[in-house]
Structure formats: structure tokens, C-alpha cells
Design a protein around this motif. Structure first.
Motif, PDB file in Angstrom:
ATOM      1  N   VAL A 298      15.962   3.770   4.336  1.00  0.00           N
ATOM      2  CA  VAL A 298      14.841   2.849   4.135  1.00  0.00           C
ATOM      3  C   VAL A 298      15.331   1.404   4.252  1.00  0.00           C
ATOM      4  CG1 VAL A 298      13.009   2.121   2.561  1.00  0.00           C
ATOM      5  CG2 VAL A 298      13.713   4.521   2.638  1.00  0.00           C
ATOM      6  N   PHE A 299      14.807   0.689   5.243  1.00  0.00           N
ATOM      7  CA  PHE A 299      15.146  -0.727   5.457  1.00  0.00           C
ATOM      8  C   PHE A 299      13.933  -1.547   5.055  1.00  0.00           C
ATOM      9  CE2 PHE A 299      17.842   1.828   7.993  1.00  0.00           C
ATOM     10  CZ  PHE A 299      19.067   1.184   7.955  1.00  0.00           C
ATOM     11  N   LEU A 300      14.127  -2.851   4.846  1.00  0.00           N
ATOM     12  CA  LEU A 300      12.971  -3.614   4.389  1.00  0.00           C
ATOM     13  C   LEU A 300      13.007  -5.033   4.917  1.00  0.00           C
ATOM     14  CD1 LEU A 300      14.078  -5.540   1.796  1.00  0.00           C
ATOM     15  CD2 LEU A 300      14.333  -3.266   0.854  1.00  0.00           C
TER      16      LEU A 300
ATOM     17  N   LEU B 132       7.849   8.055  -0.412  1.00  0.00           N
ATOM     18  CA  LEU B 132       8.307   8.825   0.757  1.00  0.00           C
ATOM     19  C   LEU B 132       8.859  10.167   0.296  1.00  0.00           C
ATOM     20  CD1 LEU B 132      10.137   6.116   2.903  1.00  0.00           C
ATOM     21  CD2 LEU B 132       8.093   7.364   3.547  1.00  0.00           C
ATOM     22  N   ARG B 133       9.516  10.149  -0.865  1.00  0.00           N
ATOM     23  CA  ARG B 133      10.070  11.417  -1.373  1.00  0.00           C
ATOM     24  C   ARG B 133       8.966  12.313  -1.912  1.00  0.00           C
ATOM     25  NH1 ARG B 133      15.054   9.085  -4.962  1.00  0.00           N
ATOM     26  NH2 ARG B 133      15.757   7.616  -3.404  1.00  0.00           N
ATOM     27  N   GLU B 134       8.080  11.723  -2.760  1.00  0.00           N
ATOM     28  CA  GLU B 134       7.064  12.553  -3.423  1.00  0.00           C
ATOM     29  C   GLU B 134       5.993  13.031  -2.447  1.00  0.00           C
ATOM     30  OE1 GLU B 134       5.630   9.919  -6.474  1.00  0.00           O
ATOM     31  OE2 GLU B 134       7.710   9.583  -7.071  1.00  0.00           O
TER      32      GLU B 134
ATOM     33  N   ALA C 281       0.818  -1.225   0.000  1.00  0.00           N
ATOM     34  CA  ALA C 281       0.000   0.000   0.000  1.00  0.00           C
ATOM     35  C   ALA C 281       0.849   1.272   0.000  1.00  0.00           C
ATOM     36  CB  ALA C 281      -0.924   0.000   1.200  1.00  0.00           C
ATOM     37  N   GLY C 282       2.088   1.187   0.524  1.00  0.00           N
ATOM     38  CA  GLY C 282       2.957   2.367   0.517  1.00  0.00           C
ATOM     39  C   GLY C 282       2.505   3.435   1.500  1.00  0.00           C
ATOM     40  N   VAL C 283       2.619   4.705   1.086  1.00  0.00           N
ATOM     41  CA  VAL C 283       2.264   5.814   1.974  1.00  0.00           C
ATOM     42  C   VAL C 283       0.746   5.975   1.975  1.00  0.00           C
ATOM     43  CG1 VAL C 283       2.445   8.309   2.297  1.00  0.00           C
ATOM     44  CG2 VAL C 283       4.450   6.992   1.643  1.00  0.00           C
ATOM     45  N   GLN C 284       0.107   5.731   3.128  1.00  0.00           N
ATOM     46  CA  GLN C 284      -1.351   5.838   3.229  1.00  0.00           C
ATOM     47  C   GLN C 284      -1.717   7.074   4.046  1.00  0.00           C
ATOM     48  OE1 GLN C 284      -0.950   1.634   4.509  1.00  0.00           O
ATOM     49  NE2 GLN C 284      -3.051   1.461   3.833  1.00  0.00           N
ATOM     50  N   SER C 285      -3.023   7.318   4.168  1.00  0.00           N
ATOM     51  CA  SER C 285      -3.461   8.570   4.810  1.00  0.00           C
ATOM     52  C   SER C 285      -2.873   8.733   6.203  1.00  0.00           C
ATOM     53  CB  SER C 285      -4.979   8.587   4.908  1.00  0.00           C
ATOM     54  OG  SER C 285      -5.401   7.501   5.714  1.00  0.00           O
ATOM     55  N   GLN C 286      -2.890   7.633   6.974  1.00  0.00           N
ATOM     56  CA  GLN C 286      -2.430   7.738   8.355  1.00  0.00           C
ATOM     57  C   GLN C 286      -0.912   7.921   8.405  1.00  0.00           C
ATOM     58  OE1 GLN C 286      -4.817   8.019  10.446  1.00  0.00           O
ATOM     59  NE2 GLN C 286      -3.516   8.282  12.201  1.00  0.00           N
ATOM     60  N   SER C 287      -0.194   7.401   7.378  1.00  0.00           N
ATOM     61  CA  SER C 287       1.263   7.628   7.334  1.00  0.00           C
ATOM     62  C   SER C 287       1.523   9.124   7.237  1.00  0.00           C
ATOM     63  CB  SER C 287       1.912   6.950   6.122  1.00  0.00           C
ATOM     64  OG  SER C 287       1.312   5.725   5.818  1.00  0.00           O
ATOM     65  N   ILE C 288       0.616   9.827   6.540  1.00  0.00           N
ATOM     66  CA  ILE C 288       0.806  11.275   6.363  1.00  0.00           C
ATOM     67  C   ILE C 288       0.604  11.974   7.710  1.00  0.00           C
ATOM     68  CG2 ILE C 288      -0.113  13.321   5.189  1.00  0.00           C
ATOM     69  CD1 ILE C 288      -0.827  11.401   2.831  1.00  0.00           C
TER      70      ILE C 288
ATOM     71  N   ASN D 174      13.863  12.972   2.411  1.00  0.00           N
ATOM     72  CA  ASN D 174      15.047  12.604   1.632  1.00  0.00           C
ATOM     73  C   ASN D 174      15.337  11.123   1.905  1.00  0.00           C
ATOM     74  OD1 ASN D 174      17.419  12.542   0.254  1.00  0.00           O
ATOM     75  ND2 ASN D 174      18.569  13.742   1.726  1.00  0.00           N
ATOM     76  N   ALA D 175      14.519  10.238   1.285  1.00  0.00           N
ATOM     77  CA  ALA D 175      14.598   8.808   1.599  1.00  0.00           C
ATOM     78  C   ALA D 175      15.496   8.078   0.611  1.00  0.00           C
ATOM     79  CB  ALA D 175      13.193   8.213   1.570  1.00  0.00           C
ATOM     80  N   HIS D 176      16.328   7.168   1.121  1.00  0.00           N
ATOM     81  CA  HIS D 176      17.206   6.368   0.254  1.00  0.00           C
ATOM     82  C   HIS D 176      17.251   4.929   0.727  1.00  0.00           C
ATOM     83  CE1 HIS D 176      18.879   9.575  -2.238  1.00  0.00           C
ATOM     84  NE2 HIS D 176      18.633  10.334  -1.173  1.00  0.00           N
ATOM     85  N   MET D 177      17.357   3.997  -0.233  1.00  0.00           N
ATOM     86  CA  MET D 177      17.416   2.574   0.101  1.00  0.00           C
ATOM     87  C   MET D 177      18.732   2.265   0.820  1.00  0.00           C
ATOM     88  SD  MET D 177      14.530   1.577  -1.125  1.00  0.00           S
ATOM     89  CE  MET D 177      14.588  -0.200  -0.961  1.00  0.00           C
ATOM     90  N   MET D 178      18.631   1.583   1.952  1.00  0.00           N
ATOM     91  CA  MET D 178      19.829   1.124   2.664  1.00  0.00           C
ATOM     92  C   MET D 178      20.031  -0.368   2.400  1.00  0.00           C
ATOM     93  SD  MET D 178      20.717   3.828   4.501  1.00  0.00           S
ATOM     94  CE  MET D 178      21.572   3.393   5.989  1.00  0.00           C
ATOM     95  N   GLU D 179      18.954  -1.016   1.883  1.00  0.00           N
ATOM     96  CA  GLU D 179      19.010  -2.445   1.598  1.00  0.00           C
ATOM     97  C   GLU D 179      18.224  -2.684   0.313  1.00  0.00           C
ATOM     98  OE1 GLU D 179      18.731  -4.150   6.172  1.00  0.00           O
ATOM     99  OE2 GLU D 179      16.890  -3.959   5.032  1.00  0.00           O
ATOM    100  N   LEU D 180      18.502  -3.806  -0.342  1.00  0.00           N
ATOM    101  CA  LEU D 180      17.677  -4.233  -1.477  1.00  0.00           C
ATOM    102  C   LEU D 180      17.141  -5.622  -1.155  1.00  0.00           C
ATOM    103  CD1 LEU D 180      19.820  -3.220  -4.599  1.00  0.00           C
ATOM    104  CD2 LEU D 180      17.870  -2.032  -3.633  1.00  0.00           C
ATOM    105  N   PRO D 181      15.949  -5.960  -1.671  1.00  0.00           N
ATOM    106  CA  PRO D 181      15.400  -7.284  -1.383  1.00  0.00           C
ATOM    107  C   PRO D 181      16.034  -8.363  -2.262  1.00  0.00           C
ATOM    108  CG  PRO D 181      13.865  -6.002  -2.717  1.00  0.00           C
ATOM    109  CD  PRO D 181      15.021  -5.099  -2.428  1.00  0.00           C
ATOM    110  N   ILE D 182      16.230  -9.544  -1.685  1.00  0.00           N
ATOM    111  CA  ILE D 182      16.636 -10.685  -2.506  1.00  0.00           C
ATOM    112  C   ILE D 182      15.361 -11.471  -2.749  1.00  0.00           C
ATOM    113  CG2 ILE D 182      18.093 -12.749  -2.635  1.00  0.00           C
ATOM    114  CD1 ILE D 182      19.940 -11.408  -0.580  1.00  0.00           C
ATOM    115  N   GLY D 183      14.773 -11.289  -3.936  1.00  0.00           N
ATOM    116  CA  GLY D 183      13.479 -11.911  -4.220  1.00  0.00           C
ATOM    117  C   GLY D 183      12.380 -11.125  -3.523  1.00  0.00           C
TER     118      GLY D 183
END
Length: 696
Positions: free
Chosen positions: A257-259, A152-154, A111-118, A159-168
Motif C-alpha cells: 500500500v503506497f500513498l 483492503l484486508r477486511e 472513502a476507502g473501499v467503495q462498491s466499485q472497488s469491490i 494481504n495488504a501492508h503499508m509500504m509508506e507512512l504519511p508525514i502529516g
């Protein structure tokens, strides 16, 4: 072992409803050896999550009260507060943020950034809380953490940046790539407790290099030495990169940004490392109090033991052993037997029992250190009070508490329940500043007020469970207001002559609408037409008249009353005579000022599958709502609208049935707006009927 304050982290977890806050905190407790088995929020094993320790929370699968616990990760101590996501319990979130130094913001990978995240983002910015982001639920269908980072940026301007990438991703989620160490991390063992580091899978190497370059360029902005290395093509050390990112995070100019997925036990341990690496310890946060002996001058507080104590009571809890007060210590320390001073009540009290809370379990301790979060027993205080030692009179700035928008009449079923109801209400109003109660002088009913239907439902349900108190609940009522739309003059004489001294006073002037205040009084009397000592009486009279408007008996707001003439009698004039004259004058002017009824308008956001978008629009239009905008993203439609609160009762049931249970909505108070004429006529007619019935 000496107490080292730099090894303490006071952090909270905040996010949109159902992003997995409680599940994540459950995993944190498990990996820090606080619990020995993992339970789910809607657990089949009947235990439920540790942090949701109320039966109600377990049944509804939501968090209502913020729970506090302390865990140890490697060599740091983390005070963790799990906060609710529902907007009805906003004050629980506000209250926790006030005392936190850092936060983990959790987002759903689908869902990403939702109303309550704002809303949460707005609160974090208001209290200047640095944060790291954790994109949860990467094992779900449609998960895309990189898209969430873009949102998160838009949407939030971070100023959000990936600190990790997913494997699969989705059901193939295996682990994560750490972009700083450039290693792959896998989570082995039955509960993902064994970390296995390996080389990055070949198909991900190019992506990892690309995102690492972006990360380094950004981190270099916070550290000149790192900038030189990056520009010179040298490879910086891990420690240098971490130090630069920490600087950016503390300045609230960088969000890492961690995942992972808390549900399948992947990605939690690196998140705990991130808490240690990037979130502030209590000494790195500037805390200020207001010195009440020096006209509320701002003073900085320091996390040292040898200064007088300053602590803030940020949450009350009435358990079976009496009132428990959660306290954050900002300066000095609190020991058993100390004498402290409650700044608001201006009273001294002695510290008896000090405990450390682990959700609902507790352990006794003898002292609380600077920067620590502890709980005190048997202190009589209210939420938001400041405690000082050593003769200080400093208040921590108060929290922002929104006004309640909905009220409901409740009455006990029998006499036995009446005593329990009073006990319950007394406790709930102390615990929660947005929950208020009073007895209506006319109908003699007990009225409860709150932030929304769910809010009041939960409290009525808690009365039944915790106090065995059955209550009858009437239909919720909306907090209407009345106001005027044009300027109108008044000139009213009050005289009453009965044996002995009479009453006499004349008040003249005009009233007019004002926008940003509820009430203003202007004294333009020249030449002593009303003597000075009676001016406050006129002000009092106007205020009294504004408690009830003549249309539907609702409080009047947005009026400026100016008095410019009047008359008095040397014998018969008195304080009460001028109060009564002002009430008469207000009513006379009010009739001519074209009064209107105002109602609370709520900001409503509905999110659901795109196929139901037409139904969602229809539901809003049927409820006198105004659609502000709507967006479509990956088969999800989000509709923002403004809808009168009176039309929103029972909305959740109707929304569920018209979208096959797939849509959810959140609402919060936006503003007061004018009621349409046809609705106003109905309200006025109903009020007249009620008055008639009361007079019989």
C-alpha cells in the motif's frame, strides 16, 4: 539498442469512480517527461486531462474509453492504460485487464473501499492480475490511509501492508516515509518534481519501526533466507526485502500500500518505482491460448521473437484515419508487411501501418516486439479477435461480456441523419460488445441496448457530436422475460389440406421449468412415432415459439420441452409441418403452465452522508426495492439493495435533489425476478393495447 523485454511493464490503473485515476495517470505522464504541463480533469484552463481526449469525457469529468500510452521511467518502459470507473463501461475495464500484466489499484483516502472497488477487485482476481495499491487524496479532510489498508484486508480479503507512512495528513501532508529505506521523502519544486530524502521526523520514528517490523515479518514468508535473517535479528538489505515482496506480489498473495495525493503532486515517483520493483514484466506472466487444430487444447505462449506470432486485438477505435486496432503481442513479433491470420474470421491479411499510441497522438514504428502493446491501421476485425502468424490456429480465451439490460428506440430526425446514424451504430457496436442494436421487425424502429442509462446517453450524445446526427429518443425499455412456473402437457395436431400435397404432423409431450438454462430439448420418442429426420424440426419450432411469449411478447426463458409421442403421414409430413406443429404445441402447453413475467433486478449501492440515510431508505422502498444491508462509517452511510431496473430510470436526478447532491449510486445487473401481480396486469394490458393499435 537491443530490446529487453524484462524492462517492459504493461499496467493499468483501475478504481472506483472519482478516486483520481485520470489525475494520477496525468502526473505519471508529467514525471516521465511525456507532457510539459499538468492539466486537471475538470480543468479551468479549458485543456482537460490528456488521457480524457473526448470532449464528452472532459465535460462530464469521467473516463469513458480506456486510453493507452507509453512512458519511460528510469530504464523501464511502461505501457499504461487508464480505464473507466463507471459500471456502465465495465467492458472497457474487462477488455484492458485481459491484456495487462499488473495493475495499480487506486483508493480514496477518505472513502476507502467503495462498491466499485469491490467490482474492480473481482475483475483483477478473475484475470489473475497482481497489483499494488495507491491511497490517493491524502490531502483531503478526513483522510486516513491506515484505515483504508485495514479495509483492503477486511472487505477484499487482500494481504495488504503499508509500504509508506504519511508525514502529516489533510492540508498538512508534507511527504511520505519509505519503510524499506527508512527515509523520509519530500516532494519539492513547483510541481513536486524534486525529491528530497531526509531523516524520519522524530515523532514518527516509533510508528515507522512498528510498521516496518510488520512488513518484514510478512515479506519473510516469501523468502527463507530473509526469514532466517529476521529471526536471527540481523538487518536485511533493501534488495533482499524488495525481492521477497516482489515474489509475494507476483503470486497475488501480497499487496503493498503506497500513498500520496496526485492532485498536490505528492507520492507519485515512489509509486513509479514500485511499478518497476513489484509488478511483473511480460515474461513473468503465464499466457495460454487454445489450439483450434487440436480441439481447443491449452498451449502456453512464450514472449520470444523467434516463434510464430500470436496477438490479441483487445480494443477498436474508429478515428478520422480509419479503424485503429489495439493489439497486445503474446508471442513472436509483428513487422510491417507481415501476413497474419485472423482466427475467428479464418481470413489472412497483410500488416500495413503500425503505430504506437500516446493517448490520442501516435508515432509510426516498423515492428512490434513480444509483450508490447501497439496499434494497427486498416485491419478489418472485431474486438477480441486473435491474430496468428506461421500457420498457427490459436485463439486467446475470449473475454467475459455481460448481457445488456436496457433498451431504447431511436429514430433519425431526417433522411440525411439516417445515413450518419447507421454509420455511428456500425462503429459503436464494433467497438463495444455490450452495446447492441437491431431493427424491431414489428414496429420497424431501431433499438439500441446497453448496460444502463448513462451508457445509452453517452452513445446518443456521441452520435450528435461525432456524426452530426440528430436523433429522437423514446423512453428506455426494460428487457423483460417470460417463464413458466409448473409442468404442463401438450398434444397438438397440425393438418392443412389444400390441392396437392398437404401438411401433417402431431407433436405430444410436456414442458417444465428449469433453473439454470434458458432452454433444453429432450427427445423421448419411442418406436419411431416421429421419424428421426423430423426431430430437429420440432426443436426448431420450440425455439421459434420461445422468441415471443403470449403475455407481453417478451422472450421466454427457463423451459425444458420433452416430446414423447406424435404421428406422421408418409406423404404430407415435412420439415415445415413439424415446425408448425411444435409451435402450436408450445403455445397450447404454455397457457396451462401458469406463465409469469420476469424483470431484471439490479444490485444498487447508494453512498451518502448519514444524515440522509432515511431519505435513501425511502427512495428504495418507493421503488419496490429490497434493502439487503446498510453500514455506517465516519458519517457515511452505504446502503445495498436490490431494485427492479424499471423503477431506476431518472434515479440520479431524484437522488441528487433529496440528498443535496451529496450521495452517489452505482448499479449492476444481479438476476431476473418475478414481477408482482399488479405490475404484471398493467404490462399485459399495455401489450394488448399496442397489439390492437398495430392491427388497425
Amino acid at each position: 539498442m537491443a530490446f529487453d523485454i524484462t524492462k517492459v511493464r504493461n499496467i493499468g490503473i483501475s478504481a472506483h469512480i472519482d478516486s483520481g485515476k485520470t489525475t494520477t495517470s496525468e502526473r505519471i505522464l508529467f514525471y516521465c517527461n511525456k507532457i510539459h504541463a499538468i492539466h486537471e480533469v475538470r480543468g479551468k484552463d479549458g485543456v482537460g486531462a490528456v488521457m480524457d481526449n473526448m470532449d464528452l469525457e472532459r465535460e462530464r469529468g469521467i473516463t469513458i474509453q480506456s486510453a493507452a500510452t507509453q512512458v519511460h521511467w528510469k530504464d523501464i518502459t511502461i505501457n499504461l492504460i487508464d480505464t473507466p470507473g463507471h459500471v456502465d463501461f465495465t467492458v472497457e475495464v474487462e477488455r484492458s485487464l485481459r491484456v495487462l500484466d499488473g495493475a495499480i489499484m487506486i483508493l480514496c483516502a477518505v472513502a476507502g473501499v467503495q462498491s466499485q472497488s469491490i467490482t474492480v477487485d473481482r475483475q483483477l482476481k478473475r484475470y489473475h492480475v497482481p497489483r499494488v495499491a495507491f491511497v490517493n487524496k491524502c490531502d483531503r479532510q478526513g483522510a486516513n490511509p491506515i484505515r483504508v489498508c485495514g479495509q483492503l484486508r477486511e472487505k477484499l480479503g487482500l494481504n495488504a501492508h503499508m509500504m509508506e507512512l504519511p508525514i502529516g495528513l489533510e492540508d498538512k501532508l508534507e511527504g511520505v516515509v519509505d519503510l524499506i529505506a527508512m527515509k523520509a521523502i519530500y516532494f519539492d519544486g513547483p510541481n513536486g518534481e524534486d525529491l528530497r530524502y531526509a531523516e524520519i521526523p522524530a515523532h514518527l520514528v516509533d510508528d515507522a519501526k512498528k510498521y516496518r517490523e510488520e512488513l518484514l515479518e510478512e515479506a519473510a514468508n516469501f523468502d527463507d533466507a530473509l526469514m532466517e535473517k529476521v529471526l536471527g535479528g540481523e538487518e536485511p538489505t533493501e534488495a533482499e526485502i524488495i525481492a521477497a515482496i516482489r515474489k509475494g506480489t507476483l503470486a497475488e498473495q501480497f499487496v503493498g500500500v503506497f500513498l500520496g495525493s496526485a492532485h498536490v503532486n505528492k507520492g507519485i515517483q515512489p509509486l513509479l518505482d514500485a511499478v518497476e520493483r513489484y509488478l511483473p514484466n511480460p515474461t513473468e506472466v503465464h499466457n495460454y491460448g487454445l489450439d483450434r487444430d487440436k480441439g481447443e487444447e491449452q498451449v502456453e505462449l512464450f514472449n520470444v521473437e523467434n516463434k510464430p506470432c500470436v496477438a490479441l486485438a483487445f480494443k477498436l477505435d474508429d478515428g478520422q484515419f480509419g479503424q485503429l486496432t489495439y493489439v497486445r503481442i503474446y508471442q513472436g513479433k509483428i513487422c510491417k508487411g507481415d501476413e497474419l491470420f485472423n482466427v475467428r474470421a479464418q481470413k489472412k491479411f497483410k500488416v500495413g501501418r503500425i503505430v504506437r499510441m500516446n493517448s490520442a497522438a501516435m508515432e509510426d514504428i516498423t515492428e512490434g516486439m513480444p509483450g508490447d502493446i501497439i496499434a494497427l491501421f486498416g485491419v478489418d476485425c472485431a474486438s477480441g479477435d486473435t491474430f496468428c502468424g506461421g500457420g498457427l490456429n490459436i485463439a486467446m480465451t475470449s473475454m467475459y461480456v455481460p448481457n445488456p439490460v436496457i433498451s431504447q428506440a431511436i429514430e433519425p430526425v431526417n433522411k440525411q441523419d439516417a445515413a450518419n446514424m447507421a454509420k455511428a451504430l456500425n462503429r459503436f457496436t464494433k467497438e463495444d460488445p455490450t452495446f447492441q442494436t437491431y431493427v424491431d421487425p414489428e414496429s420497424n424502429q431501431t433499438i439500441i441496448k446497453g448496460m444502463g442509462e448513462l451508457h445509452l446517453d453517452v452513445y446518443v450524445e456521441r452520435m450528435k457530436r461525432e456524426y452530426k446526427c440528430e436523433v429522437k429518443v423514446s423512453k428506455p425499455e426494460v428487457a423483460y422475460r417470460e417463464s413458466i412456473t409448473q409442468q404442463a402437457p401438450f398434444n397438438y395436431t397440425h393438418k392443412k389440406q389444400t390441392g396437392g400435397s398437404g401438411q401433417y404432423g402431431r407433436v405430444a409431450g410436456f414442458m417444465e421449468p428449469i433453473a439454470d438454462k434458458d432452454y433444453e430439448f429432450v427427445d423421448s420418442i419411442k418406436g419411431g412415432a416421429i421419424p428421426n429426420e423430423y426431430i430437429p424440426s420440432c426443436d426448431k419450432g420450440f425455439k421459434k415459439a420461445m422468441e415471443k411469449g403470449s403475455l407481453i411478447g417478451a422472450p421466454v426463458v427457463g423451459v425444458r420441452c420433452t416430446i414423447n409421442d406424435g404421428q406422421y403421414h408418409p406423404v404430407d409430413s415435412s420439415d415445415i409441418a413439424f415446425q408448425t406443429a411444435a409451435i402450436g404445441a408450445f403455445r397450447e402447453g404454455y397457457e396451462k403452465a401458469k406463465p409469469v413475467i420476469l424483470e431484471p433486478i439490479m444490485k444498487v449501492q447508494i453512498a451518502g452522508p448519514t444524515e440522509f440515510q432515511g431519505n435513501m431508505f425511502g427512495l428504495i422502498n418507493q421503488r419496490r426495492g429490497v434493502i439487503i444491508d446498510s453500514t455506517d462509517e465516519n458519517n457515511t452511510s452505504t446502503v445495498n439493495a436490490e431494485v427492479p431496473l424499471s423503477e431506476m430510470f431518472g434515479f440520479s436526478t431524484i437522488l441528487r435533489s433529496s440528498t443535496q447532491g451529496k450521495a452517489e449510486f452505482t448499479m449492476e445487473f444481479e438476476k431476473y425476478g418475478k414481477v408482482p401481480n399488479n405490475v404484471a396486469d398493467e404490462l399485459i394490458a399495455a401489450y394488448k393495447e399496442k397489439r390492437k393499435a398495430e392491427q388497425k
